[in-house]
Enzyme design. Structure first.
Site, PDB file in Angstrom:
ATOM      1  N   MET A   1      -8.203  -4.862  16.704  1.00 32.99           N
ATOM      2  CA  MET A   1      -9.650  -4.742  16.716  1.00 32.99           C
ATOM      3  C   MET A   1     -10.379  -5.969  17.267  1.00 32.99           C
ATOM      4  O   MET A   1     -11.498  -5.859  17.731  1.00 32.99           O
ATOM      5  CB  MET A   1     -10.153  -4.433  15.304  1.00 32.99           C
ATOM      6  CG  MET A   1      -9.622  -3.124  14.786  1.00 32.99           C
ATOM      7  SD  MET A   1      -9.843  -1.821  15.968  1.00 32.99           S
ATOM      8  CE  MET A   1      -8.237  -1.095  15.979  1.00 32.99           C
TER       9      MET A   1
ATOM     10  N   GLY B   1      -4.763   1.384  14.475  1.00 35.28           N
ATOM     11  CA  GLY B   1      -5.183   1.168  13.096  1.00 35.28           C
ATOM     12  C   GLY B   1      -4.980   2.368  12.198  1.00 35.28           C
ATOM     13  O   GLY B   1      -4.888   2.223  10.991  1.00 35.28           O
ATOM     14  N   GLN B   2      -4.943   3.551  12.771  1.00 35.73           N
ATOM     15  CA  GLN B   2      -4.844   4.742  11.944  1.00 35.73           C
ATOM     16  C   GLN B   2      -3.563   5.503  12.258  1.00 35.73           C
ATOM     17  O   GLN B   2      -3.060   5.456  13.371  1.00 35.73           O
ATOM     18  CB  GLN B   2      -6.069   5.641  12.170  1.00 35.73           C
ATOM     19  CG  GLN B   2      -7.357   4.958  11.765  1.00 35.73           C
ATOM     20  CD  GLN B   2      -8.533   5.913  11.774  1.00 35.73           C
ATOM     21  OE1 GLN B   2      -8.803   6.558  10.787  1.00 35.73           O
ATOM     22  NE2 GLN B   2      -9.213   6.003  12.892  1.00 35.73           N
TER      23      GLN B   2
ATOM     24  N   CYS C   1     -12.152   2.467  16.873  1.00 38.63           N
ATOM     25  CA  CYS C   1     -11.059   1.497  16.796  1.00 38.63           C
ATOM     26  C   CYS C   1     -10.166   1.465  18.025  1.00 38.63           C
ATOM     27  O   CYS C   1      -9.623   0.430  18.349  1.00 38.63           O
ATOM     28  CB  CYS C   1     -10.245   1.689  15.516  1.00 38.63           C
ATOM     29  SG  CYS C   1      -9.050   3.003  15.540  1.00 38.63           S
ATOM     30  N   MET C   2      -9.983   2.572  18.726  1.00 39.56           N
ATOM     31  CA  MET C   2      -8.993   2.586  19.788  1.00 39.56           C
ATOM     32  C   MET C   2      -9.571   2.798  21.184  1.00 39.56           C
ATOM     33  O   MET C   2      -8.868   2.638  22.166  1.00 39.56           O
ATOM     34  CB  MET C   2      -7.984   3.713  19.529  1.00 39.56           C
ATOM     35  CG  MET C   2      -7.161   3.546  18.304  1.00 39.56           C
ATOM     36  SD  MET C   2      -6.499   1.892  18.127  1.00 39.56           S
ATOM     37  CE  MET C   2      -5.664   1.701  19.677  1.00 39.56           C
TER      38      MET C   2
ATOM     39  N   LYS D   1       0.840  -1.211   0.000  1.00 38.33           N
ATOM     40  CA  LYS D   1       0.000   0.000   0.000  1.00 38.33           C
ATOM     41  C   LYS D   1       0.867   1.251   0.000  1.00 38.33           C
ATOM     42  O   LYS D   1       0.670   2.168  -0.787  1.00 38.33           O
ATOM     43  CB  LYS D   1      -0.883   0.033   1.254  1.00 38.33           C
ATOM     44  CG  LYS D   1      -1.930  -1.005   1.350  1.00 38.33           C
ATOM     45  CD  LYS D   1      -2.869  -0.721   2.511  1.00 38.33           C
ATOM     46  CE  LYS D   1      -2.231  -0.919   3.870  1.00 38.33           C
ATOM     47  NZ  LYS D   1      -2.082  -2.306   4.290  1.00 38.33           N
TER      48      LYS D   1
END
Lengths: 168, 294, 756
Positions: free
Chosen positions: C339, C376-377, C172-173, C83
């Protein structure tokens, strides 16, 4: 790229055409195949194309161009063949259409880019393509069926893994 | 019983064009069905599967045999129905199913050629051409007749176009043969050159379906060109002449035409081969004698 | 282009020969691909996941032409995932939004910036006047830069005066935040990535590291290759690509793993693997209501025999015992999760139970030991957790409830302290619920795509459709812009400067190497100009550059646990990021918290520390908490009507809602469409073949999707990668959420599947 180059590439692609699963060796195949397209039409994924090379020997024969659509090994075509050009195989593991070769000069993991596209989508999962050191994809030639899914999914502009017809 | 059979036959021949069109549409429907992944039928007139019944063009079974020297049971099963039809009815495939013939007949209507002469059938030449094709296959080493089998070529042209959206140069063969054949050579392709029809005709039973001419009922002139049946014949044959076979493909057009004139031409199963001796020549001779006497 | 197959065989053979005689192809080495001379390279950070890989942006003739791993960045050491490798293509995607648009009569019309911002300001002020500040809301992102989130925070919490200021890290967190706060008293992990190379054992639970955090996985794998005695334990209901390196894999029923963690704790104590001295010095015990003693905790654990855990989770008894021994016997152990643990109705509890194992065995605070939550981010940690981009937070780990915190922040912001409400605002699910009900009339959505990423997404489209929605995005269209009334073009990565803070507390600087495409502008300046137009001229006109914003932000972190005052732009531009606490410009950053080397620990008085080598200064007496949480299953367990447990997740080649990776043809080629993974046994029973179209149904919706029959999900479970808008997995997911962290349970819901 000029149309002429495109045309040449197309011809080059047909030079060693990948036949549908179960195909007998190329010389016999050209004699056995009656060019009836039944394998083409039965293929649910339109994986099987037709060689269009004018009035040549190979004209009208079925071919798989993995970069467009690979063979998903549903094994519907071998029983469909009215002649014995495609031997009836039921197990996908027995297919020997070709063999995948990795070009380590352009393959992303060999350049330090994490990529497992071919490994993840190989239908002979974890057997035909293995990850050396869990990073570098390596083809196990004895297990490779040559379906071309790896060539299809390779996220390089030019595929770094290419299926080459097996010489039997 | 006999009546019923003849009625059915007559219905079949009256609806010939409909069946032909149906056959062409069928070739278009097959790839469309397969696009929808409905696997009821696959193939074309080289080899066809309807549900579980297999059909194979006998010419391709023969090529396969010659090229591979191997018997293939699937192929043998596939040719059994086409051969049975050929055995009983001759080249019914050409007149009813072959899409090339349909196109040729339509083209004939658009470009009507002047009827200049009627062709005599030469059986020896007819079979020699077939043998020539077969020898060509053996020399080529691959099923080269693929290119000259018009019904199959039209089938794969439509199939590839609809299913794969591609066209190939070899499909130009259809246009080439169609043009030259209809415009310049007066349907010589169907009459004498086509290997598909020739091989089917090879299996035509002597007592099978044939055009039967009864001269007593004939009300037309003896003129070879002016007769309505001759005018109607799509392949420029004279039904009153002998011998009609192996060139005639039993389309029944002459019979339909004769219906309005005297029903001298009938298409039926021959009961006794000795009865079937069109004595046109004899009659012509007789007429000449009569003239002289007069 | 244009290599014939024959030539290709030749090249392959040559490469193979080269490899065999030892000219190894160096990972991250300069390959022909990068051998361009006139390329200008700029140090930056990857735009995707929370690992925070360093990248070099190659600029040629004013265009970004290539991306390359930064060899000098200690996170990825030159490696990238596929990616990141194609990141430059996204800048020039056809879907880039280049001018502001206002929806007029159902159609988007191109307008000028002035018109768009005046319109938004007028609308927001009208709503604020008529319905009060709480009728407005902001929904941000863990992908926005810290500066951007900071500006939004100031505008909404400080100026407009509403705490309805959320961000997608809630999705997510939040559970990890809750877990760290309850166990250690302070958010974010104690350790760093450097622990990976020193760990003897890894417990990967609820994470598909190989696909979601490829570079972390790569480091684990390289470490294991060099040290074959390193053990890897995986606890995941699905056999993921991560599995290839597992020494032991437990497959619990989705949502039933709490009992396993308790059973492991019980075995660890019973078999003497617990570090009793560490427990005595540094740990207290608690259950949901009261403090416990060690004995009471042991008593509590008695219920969780391996047999009981096995019955609840479906994992064989001997595997649970083996797993516990593996954890206990290892000298150092690192656990990682994402997650699979966080997105649960008991996400906080699950986080606690993982930390419990570390606290009981003393495997924390030492090199190679940590309970390490993966983000995740790219900036969920930096911008939202640290920057305070959630409804109950204020910048620098402050909370709105605390009057002192409000005062400190209001002073720096230059707003009256009364502006900041003491009551937390609406969390994400409640916010969109309120939008549905019309309690919130106007929302500003920045850099995220909630119409696709919310759980039970279709339920929340109503509110988005009806209320006034402003979307600031770099891409158009997205699922969310469909519902927008105004779309504002935002500058993309590399077109703006700013700071990203990654998983390991590291803040890294990203330069601006390009002018924004078309009329696109930096999000922080859009917010600044909007603020000025809404009447907060005094508060916003002082920000001229990104550095102004950053300097104000780091002044707020002074003296806090995440002290970033030493991480100035000047320093960040030179260095490959700094790990807080960095109290001064000459401080090198902190490798481990709570121990020697952590400036906050070092400054603690000796009488407080009492000779202890570790001090959890977020908790009273510096003692971390071992929680005796009851075990609980998922909100929606499987039943006869819906017999499958459905889980969603990521694939390596794509990221989030495809607004970025979906524009790269090479990545689309690798994974062109969504699929549902189903176990071969289940598939056979239902007559489903590989690549068949199937319908997956839950109580909330149904989805027609392609089946992928593969021996990966456990029997009775389904898995769908959630990236695609066309096959939107979030139509199916459940919007029940953790009562503590308010994080929804994306990872488990009951479903059924049939052939289409």
């Amino acid at each position: 790229m000029s149309w002429f180059e495109k045309f040449l590439n197309k011809v080059a692609d047909y030079r060693q055409p990948l036949r549908p699963p179960g195909a007998i060796n190329e010389k016999d195949f050209l004699q056995h195949c009656i060019r009836c397209r039944r394998c083409v039409e039965i293929c649910p994924y339109q994986s099987i194309k037709v060689v269009k090379s004018g009035l040549g020997k190979k004209s009208g024969t079925p071919v798989i161009i993995p970069r467009q659509v690979p063979c998903y090994l549903c094994m519907k075509c071998p029983p469909e063949c009215p002649t014995d050009a495609l031997q009836p195989i039921v197990q996908k593991e027995q297919v020997r259409m070709g063999v995948a070769k990795i070009n380590q000069d352009t393959c992303l993991p060999y350049m330090g880019i994490i990529c497992r596209a071919c490994y993840e989508r190989c239908p002979i999962y974890t057997e035909a393509i293995i990850l050396k050191d869990e990073i570098y994809p390596v083809v196990v030639e004895e297990k490779c069926v040559g379906c071309g899914i790896c060539e299809n999914v390779c996220p390089n502009e030019e595929p770094s893994i290419v299926v080459i017809k097996r010489e039997s | 019983m006999g009546l019923k059979k003849s009625k059915m036959l007559s219905l079949l021949f009256r609806k010939r064009r409909l069946i032909q069109i149906g056959s062409l549409i069928f070739l278009i429907v097959i790839p469309l069905l397969n696009l929808l992944n409905l696997e009821v039928v696959t193939g074309n007139y080289y080899s066809l599967r309807i549900w579980k019944i297999e059909f194979v063009d006998p010419l391709f079974a023969l090529q396969h045999l010659l090229l591979t020297l191997k018997f293939n049971w699937q192929l043998l099963m596939g040719i059994s129905i086409p051969l049975l039809i050929a055995f009983l009815g001759g080249k019914l495939f050409c007149s009813f199913i072959c899409p090339y013939n349909l196109l040729a007949e339509w083209l004939q209507k658009i470009l009507p050629a002047k009827k200049t002469n009627v062709f005599k059938v030469n059986a020896k030449r007819y079979w020699a051409v077939l043998i020539g094709w077969i020898i060509l296959t053996v020399i080529a080493g691959f099923p080269i007749l693929y290119f000259v089998s018009m019904p199959g070529q039209i089938g794969v042209f439509l199939g590839d176009l609809i299913f794969l959206k591609v066209m190939g140069v070899e499909s130009l063969m259809i246009l080439a043969v169609l043009g030259i054949d209809v415009v310049f050579l007066k349907r010589i392709w169907c009459r004498e050159l086509c290997p598909v029809g020739a091989l089917l005709q090879r299996f035509h039973w002597n007592y099978g379906l044939k055009i039967n001419y009864n001269e007593i009922d004939c009300v037309c002139s003896t003129d070879e060109i002016d007769s309505p049946c001759v005018q109607r014949c799509p392949v420029y044959l004279n039904p009153k002449s002998d011998p009609l076979y192996p060139a005639c493909f039993n389309c029944g057009e002459c019979v339909k035409e004769c219906y309005y004139y005297g029903e001298a031409l009938k298409i039926k199963f021959i009961k006794d081969i000795t009865n079937f001796e069109p004595n046109f020549k004899q009659r012509k001779e007789e007429q000449t004698i009569n003239k002289e006497e007069a | 282009m244009g290599v014939t197959r024959r030539e290709f065989i030749k090249t392959t053979a040559a490469a193979a020969a080269a490899a065999s005689i030892g000219t190894t192809l160096l990972p991250g080495g300069v390959k022909p691909l990068f051998a361009e001379n006139d390329m200008e390279w700029h140090k930056s950070v990857c735009r995707f996941c929370g690992v925070g890989c360093g990248v070099l942006i190659g600029v040629k003739n004013g265009k970004v032409a290539a991306i390359r791993g930064d060899k000098f960045n200690t996170i990825n050491k030159g490696h990238l995932c596929v990616k990141g490798f194609y990141l430059h293509k996204i800048i020039y995607a056809k879907t880039r939004l280049t001018h502001p648009m206002i929806k007029k009569n159902g159609k988007f019309e191109k307008v000028s910036w002035d018109e768009a911002l005046n319109f938004v300001a007028k609308k927001f002020n009208e709503i604020r006047k008529a319905h009060g500040p709480d009728a407005l809301a902001f929904y941000g992102s863990g992908q926005a830069e810290t500066e951007e989130t900071y500006m939004a925070n100031k505008l909404f919490k400080g100026c407009i005066g509403t705490n309805n200021m959320e961000g997608n890290p809630r999705l997510c967190m939040a559970s990890a935040v809750g877990g760290y706060l309850t166990s250690f008293g302070l958010d974010e992990p104690a350790g760093t990535y450097e622990d990976i190379e020193q760990a003897e054992m890894f417990m990967l639970i609820g994470t598909n590291t190989a696909e979601a955090h490829p570079i972390v996985f790569e480091r684990i794998v390289r470490h294991k290759m060099k040290n074959p005695n390193v053990k890897i334990l995986i606890i995941d209901p699905r056999k993921t690509p991560t599995d290839q390196v597992a020494d032991l894999h437990l497959f619990p029923k989705p949502g039933w793993d709490l009992a396993i963690l308790h059973a492991m704790a019980r075995i660890i104590i019973k078999e003497g693997y617990a570090d009793e001295q560490f427990i005595k010095d540094n740990v207290v015990f608690k259950d949901n209501k009261k403090n416990l003693t060690y004995e009471q905790y042991k008593q509590f654990l008695e219920k969780f025999t391996p047999e009981y855990a096995s019955k609840v989770s479906g994992v064989p008894v001997e595997d649970i015992v083996k797993a516990a021994r593996m954890f206990g016997q290892a000298k150092t152990a690192m656990s990682m999760w994402t997650m699979g643990i966080n997105q649960r109705t008991r996400g906080v509890w699950a986080n606690n139970l993982i930390t419990n194992l570390h606290l009981l065995t003393g495997k924390i605070g030492k090199p190679g030991c940590d309970s390490f939550s993966l983000t995740g981010q790219p900036n969920a940690c930096g911008g939202v957790r640290e920057g305070g981009g959630l409804c109950h937070l204020l910048p620098a780990h402050r909370v709105v409830k605390n009057p002192k915190h409000r005062e400190e922040v209001a002073k720096v912001w230059g707003v009256p302290v009364s502006n900041i409400q003491p009551k937390p605002g609406k969390h994400t699910v409640a916010m969109f619920e309120a939008l549905n009900k019309g309690e919130i009339k106007g929302i500003y959505i920045m850099c995220t795509n909630p119409a696709q990423s919310l759980p039970n997404a279709s339920k929340y489209w109503k509110g988005l459709k009806e209320q006034f929605v402003v979307v600031a995005e770099s891409f158009f269209p997205t699922a969310t812009t469909k519902f927008a009334d105004v779309v504002l073009p935002a500058a993309f990565w590399a077109e703006k400067e700013g700071v990203y803070g990654c998983t390991e507390r590291r803040s890294q600087y990203m330069p601006k190497v390009l002018e924004p495409m078309g009329e696109a502008r930096w999000d922080a300046f859009i917010l600044r100009d909007l603020g000025i137009r809404m009447g907060f001229k005094k508060e916003f006109e002082k920000y001229k550059t990104a550095e102004d914003i950053w300097n104000e932000y780091i002044s707020l972190t002074k003296g806090r646990d995440l002290d970033l005052s030493g991480a100035t732009y000047r320093r960040l531009k030179k260095e490959r990021g700094l790990r807080w606490p960095v109290p001064s410009e000459d401080h090198p950053g902190t490798y481990k918290r709570y121990v020697k080397g952590d400036p906050i620990f070092d400054e603690l008085s000796e009488e407080k520390k009492k000779g202890r080598w570790i001090y959890f200064y977020g908790k009273p007496e510096g003692k971390a908490v071992v929680w005796a949480r009851p075990d609980k299953g998922p909100e929606e367990p499987t039943d006869e009507e819906f017999p499958f447990a459905l889980s969603t997740g990521r694939v390596l080649e794509h990221w989030h809602t495809l607004t970025m990776t979906g524009t790269v043809p090479e990545l689309n080629r690798a994974v062109p469409k969504a699929y549902v993974e189903i176990n071969p046994e289940d598939a056979k029973a239902l007559g489903i073949a590989n690549k068949d179209q199937v319908i997956v149904e839950t109580r909330r919706g149904q989805l027609k999707i392609e089946a992928r029959v593969i021996n990966r999900p456990k029997k009775g479970t389904l898995f769908i990668p959630w990236h695609w808008e066309e096959w939107m997995a979030n139509i199916l997911t459940i919007d029940a959420f953790d009562p503590g962290s308010k994080e929804p349970e994306y990872k488990v819901c009951a479903a059924r599947i049939r052939k289409a």
